[in-house]
Design a protein around this motif. Structure first.
Motif, PDB file in Angstrom:
ATOM      1  N   LEU A  21       5.393  15.975  12.867  1.00 23.94           N
ATOM      2  CA  LEU A  21       6.731  16.938  12.842  1.00 23.94           C
ATOM      3  C   LEU A  21       6.868  17.776  11.972  1.00 23.94           C
ATOM      4  N   ALA A  22       6.623  17.329  10.650  1.00 24.37           N
ATOM      5  CA  ALA A  22       6.775  18.183   9.410  1.00 24.37           C
ATOM      6  C   ALA A  22       5.787  19.170   9.461  1.00 24.37           C
ATOM      7  N   ALA A  23       4.459  18.925   9.848  1.00 24.93           N
ATOM      8  CA  ALA A  23       3.531  20.013   9.913  1.00 24.93           C
ATOM      9  C   ALA A  23       3.763  21.173  11.142  1.00 24.93           C
ATOM     10  N   SER A  24       4.624  20.717  12.085  1.00 28.62           N
ATOM     11  CA  SER A  24       4.819  21.584  13.318  1.00 28.62           C
ATOM     12  C   SER A  24       5.985  22.546  12.747  1.00 28.62           C
ATOM     13  N   ALA A  25       6.888  21.916  12.044  1.00 30.58           N
ATOM     14  CA  ALA A  25       8.160  22.858  11.498  1.00 30.58           C
ATOM     15  C   ALA A  25       7.554  23.761  10.754  1.00 30.58           C
ATOM     16  N   ILE A  26       6.606  23.315   9.734  1.00 30.14           N
ATOM     17  CA  ILE A  26       6.010  24.414   8.729  1.00 30.14           C
ATOM     18  C   ILE A  26       5.373  25.411   9.413  1.00 30.14           C
ATOM     19  N   SER A  27       4.553  25.128  10.468  1.00 27.18           N
ATOM     20  CA  SER A  27       3.786  26.043  10.923  1.00 27.18           C
ATOM     21  C   SER A  27       4.623  27.182  11.819  1.00 27.18           C
ATOM     22  N   VAL A  28       5.811  26.474  12.619  1.00 30.17           N
ATOM     23  CA  VAL A  28       6.598  27.384  13.192  1.00 30.17           C
ATOM     24  C   VAL A  28       7.599  28.216  12.491  1.00 30.17           C
ATOM     25  N   GLY A  29       7.948  27.607  11.109  1.00 32.21           N
ATOM     26  CA  GLY A  29       8.576  28.714  10.468  1.00 32.21           C
ATOM     27  C   GLY A  29       7.929  29.595   9.608  1.00 32.21           C
ATOM     28  N   THR A  30       6.467  29.271   9.033  1.00 30.89           N
ATOM     29  CA  THR A  30       5.567  30.171   8.646  1.00 30.89           C
ATOM     30  C   THR A  30       5.400  31.481  10.007  1.00 30.89           C
ATOM     31  N   ALA A  31       5.083  30.985  11.395  1.00 29.70           N
ATOM     32  CA  ALA A  31       4.718  31.875  12.060  1.00 29.70           C
ATOM     33  C   ALA A  31       6.231  32.652  12.430  1.00 29.70           C
ATOM     34  N   LEU A  32       7.361  32.215  12.453  1.00 29.12           N
ATOM     35  CA  LEU A  32       8.452  33.203  12.678  1.00 29.12           C
ATOM     36  C   LEU A  32       8.527  34.032  11.566  1.00 29.12           C
ATOM     37  N   VAL A  33       8.292  33.683  10.214  1.00 25.36           N
ATOM     38  CA  VAL A  33       8.530  34.600   9.210  1.00 25.36           C
ATOM     39  C   VAL A  33       7.505  35.752   9.406  1.00 25.36           C
ATOM     40  N   VAL A  34       6.242  35.452   9.618  1.00 29.03           N
ATOM     41  CA  VAL A  34       5.104  36.350   9.594  1.00 29.03           C
ATOM     42  C   VAL A  34       5.294  37.225  11.140  1.00 29.03           C
ATOM     43  N   LEU A  35       5.760  36.775  12.183  1.00 27.77           N
ATOM     44  CA  LEU A  35       6.122  37.538  13.018  1.00 27.77           C
ATOM     45  C   LEU A  35       7.270  38.682  12.734  1.00 27.77           C
ATOM     46  N   SER A  36       8.273  38.101  12.251  1.00 29.08           N
ATOM     47  CA  SER A  36       9.520  38.871  11.796  1.00 29.08           C
ATOM     48  C   SER A  36       9.179  39.975  10.909  1.00 29.08           C
ATOM     49  N   SER A  37       8.343  39.669   9.843  1.00 32.06           N
ATOM     50  CA  SER A  37       8.005  40.507   8.872  1.00 32.06           C
ATOM     51  C   SER A  37       6.824  41.692   9.273  1.00 32.06           C
ATOM     52  N   VAL A  38       6.163  41.363  10.006  1.00 34.06           N
ATOM     53  CA  VAL A  38       5.155  42.138  10.761  1.00 34.06           C
ATOM     54  C   VAL A  38       5.720  43.170  11.742  1.00 34.06           C
ATOM     55  N   GLY A  39       6.508  42.555  12.382  1.00 36.55           N
ATOM     56  CA  GLY A  39       7.433  43.352  13.429  1.00 36.55           C
ATOM     57  C   GLY A  39       8.202  44.520  12.927  1.00 36.55           C
ATOM     58  N   VAL A  40       9.035  43.980  11.669  1.00 40.15           N
ATOM     59  CA  VAL A  40      10.097  44.910  11.077  1.00 40.15           C
ATOM     60  C   VAL A  40       9.137  45.954  10.382  1.00 40.15           C
ATOM     61  N   LEU A  41       8.126  45.751   9.833  1.00 41.51           N
ATOM     62  CA  LEU A  41       7.213  46.425   9.043  1.00 41.51           C
ATOM     63  C   LEU A  41       6.860  47.722   9.788  1.00 41.51           C
ATOM     64  N   ILE A  42       6.169  47.308  11.130  1.00 40.26           N
ATOM     65  CA  ILE A  42       5.497  48.098  12.081  1.00 40.26           C
ATOM     66  C   ILE A  42       6.550  49.025  12.637  1.00 40.26           C
ATOM     67  N   LEU A  43       7.653  48.523  12.933  1.00 38.60           N
ATOM     68  CA  LEU A  43       8.621  49.155  13.254  1.00 38.60           C
ATOM     69  C   LEU A  43       9.240  50.258  12.425  1.00 38.60           C
ATOM     70  N   GLN A  44       9.667  49.849  11.303  1.00 43.01           N
ATOM     71  CA  GLN A  44      10.112  50.728  10.171  1.00 43.01           C
ATOM     72  C   GLN A  44       9.046  51.906   9.874  1.00 43.01           C
ATOM     73  N   GLY A  45       7.561  51.644  10.155  1.00 48.08           N
ATOM     74  CA  GLY A  45       6.995  52.560   9.859  1.00 48.08           C
ATOM     75  C   GLY A  45       6.535  53.407  11.150  1.00 48.08           C
ATOM     76  N   VAL A  46       6.461  52.888  12.128  1.00 50.44           N
ATOM     77  CA  VAL A  46       6.481  53.815  13.497  1.00 50.44           C
ATOM     78  C   VAL A  46       7.613  54.806  13.633  1.00 50.44           C
ATOM     79  N   LEU A  47       8.841  54.310  13.216  1.00 42.96           N
ATOM     80  CA  LEU A  47       9.979  55.048  13.545  1.00 42.96           C
ATOM     81  C   LEU A  47      10.005  56.286  12.651  1.00 42.96           C
ATOM     82  N   VAL A  48       9.401  56.347  11.696  1.00 38.47           N
ATOM     83  CA  VAL A  48       9.459  57.210  10.704  1.00 38.47           C
ATOM     84  C   VAL A  48       9.034  58.666  11.260  1.00 38.47           C
TER      85      VAL A  48
END
Length: 423
Positions: free
Chosen positions: A152-179
């Motif tokens: 359960l701890a490994a799943s929580a860490i994996s999910v949290g890391t995946a969410l952070v990476v997804l959000s960061s990559v999405g915001v970065l690409i969105l910010q760059g593309v919308l320029v």
């Protein structure tokens, strides 16, 4: 000089003997109307003063303002405004209004792209969260085993890391593309959804490289902080707690400072064709002597977007919780969440739509900050005005700032060249 009053000039005696408020007639030849006399004489009727011999004003010459039609003023002239902003250094209101106007004129390229990204990220976040709750449902609440807790701890860490990476990559690409659509709107050029991705496709990989470089900087910085905290705790024991807290606050301030220094890097990468490292250097240079102004504008924009998004998302979240009954048993809780999954997805999608609108607006503000700082430091308004003139002649390039004259020389600052004005 003689003190005898009889030695004074006749004109002086006449002025002394004249009644108060009256002057005697001047002796000597009088200038006639129509003659061109020097300063101190009578002006010629219908003529304006000019400059005579020796730099002295002379009546009868043409004045600088002579010939200007009545009602016209040749003083201050407003700067040109071909698109969403005037081509001069911008104020706060002009940046906010320009970002909104750019999104409104290009709804599919700005709002459409932001909604697409936000919906995908929100759905993936919800599915990962439901999967984590499913893992929690398999946990024995009375006597959990070590393997179950570890999984359960490994799943929580994996999910949290995946969410952070997804959000960061999405915001970065969105910010760059919308320029791109924001910059094109400065010259009153509209951008469609398909055209946006055709222009941005070649820069996606460098944009991901920029994101990886920023992530590496954060990881290295946090790693150093952890190592220092461990060394302090080992050496000083409990006395190190205040030093660790101070180091944490200092690191937080450093992260905020670096975030503002590098906030323009996506815009530089997309509009100037620079690489990740060059984009970071350019962003560092452009925000020099403008850190507090950039920080204030971005914080104010974030507050505005957060308030508007909260007004919409909070009632939806409260409404969605009415369809979910929470149980004390992990197994029943997982089953209830799975049965309420359609309602949760719908609420998440609506929230994502309004959040995407806020992200698009923030990306527009960041893009206009980039344009404003280049105008202030490098005379970018001249470049944009030149490109606007070329656009009327049918020689406009797809992305502002990347045009070339017939000799092949780039206008404005280009990566690898020293910026103007010592910037």
């Amino acid at each position: 000089m003689s003190n005898n009053p009889h030695d004074s000039e006749p004109g002086d005696q006449a002025r002394d003997n004249a009644p108060d408020g009256q002057l005697p007639p001047t002796s000597g030849p009088q200038p006639q109307w129509g003659q061109n006399t020097q300063w101190g004489g009578q002006p010629q009727w219908g003529q304006q003063p000019g400059t005579g011999q020796g730099g002295q004003p002379q009546w009868g010459a043409s004045a600088p303002w002579q010939g200007v039609p009545h009602g016209q003023f040749r003083g201050y002239q407003a700067p040109p405004k071909p698109g969403i902003i005037p081509l001069r250094p911008l104020g706060l209101g002009e940046i906010l209004d320009g970002a909104f106007q750019a999104c409104r004129k290009n709804p599919l390229a700005t709002f459409g792209t932001a909604i697409l990204f936000q919906v995908v990220i929100s759905v993936l976040t919800l599915l990962l969260t439901v999967g984590l709750v499913g893992s929690l449902a398999q946990l024995d609440p009375n006597n959990p085993s070590v393997d179950q807790v570890t999984g359960l701890a490994a799943s929580a860490i994996s999910v949290g890391t995946a969410l952070v990476v997804l959000s960061s990559v999405g915001v970065l690409i969105l910010q760059g593309v919308l320029v791109i659509p924001i910059a094109r709107a400065v010259l009153n050029e509209r951008t469609s959804f398909v055209q946006l991705w055709k222009l941005a496709a070649r820069r996606i990989l460098p944009l991901l490289g920029l994101g990886f470089l920023l992530l590496l900087i954060i990881v290295v910085g946090l790693g150093l902080l952890v190592v220092i905290a461990v060394l302090l705790a080992t050496a000083l024991g409990q006395d190190s707690i205040w030093l660790i807290v101070l180091g944490f606050l200092t690191s937080l301030a450093a992260i905020v400072w670096l975030s503002i220094k590098f906030v323009l890097a996506p815009a530089v990468l997309m509009l100037e064709g620079a690489g990740p490292i060059t984009s970071l250097r350019r962003s560092w240079t452009l925000t020099g002597r403008n850190w507090w102004r950039t920080f204030g504008i971005l914080i104010l924009t974030s507050i505005i977007v957060s308030i508007i998004t909260s007004v919409i998302s909070t009632p939806l979240s409260l409404l969605a919780t009415q369809f979910v009954s929470f149980s004390d048993s992990p197994t029943e809780l997982g089953e209830e969440l799975m049965s309420s999954l359609p309602v949760l997805i719908l609420a998440q999608l609506i929230t994502a739509v309004f959040g995407a609108i806020g992200y698009a607006f923030q990306a527009g503000v960041t893009a206009l900050l980039y344009v404003d700082l280049r105008i202030r430091r490098e005379g970018f308004d001249v470049v944009l005005l030149r490109e606007h003139e070329e656009a009327t002649a049918g020689r406009f390039t797809s992305i502002p700032g990347q045009s070339a004259n017939p000799g092949g020389q780039q206008f404005g600052h280009q990566p690898g060249n020293p910026p103007a004005n010592g910037a």
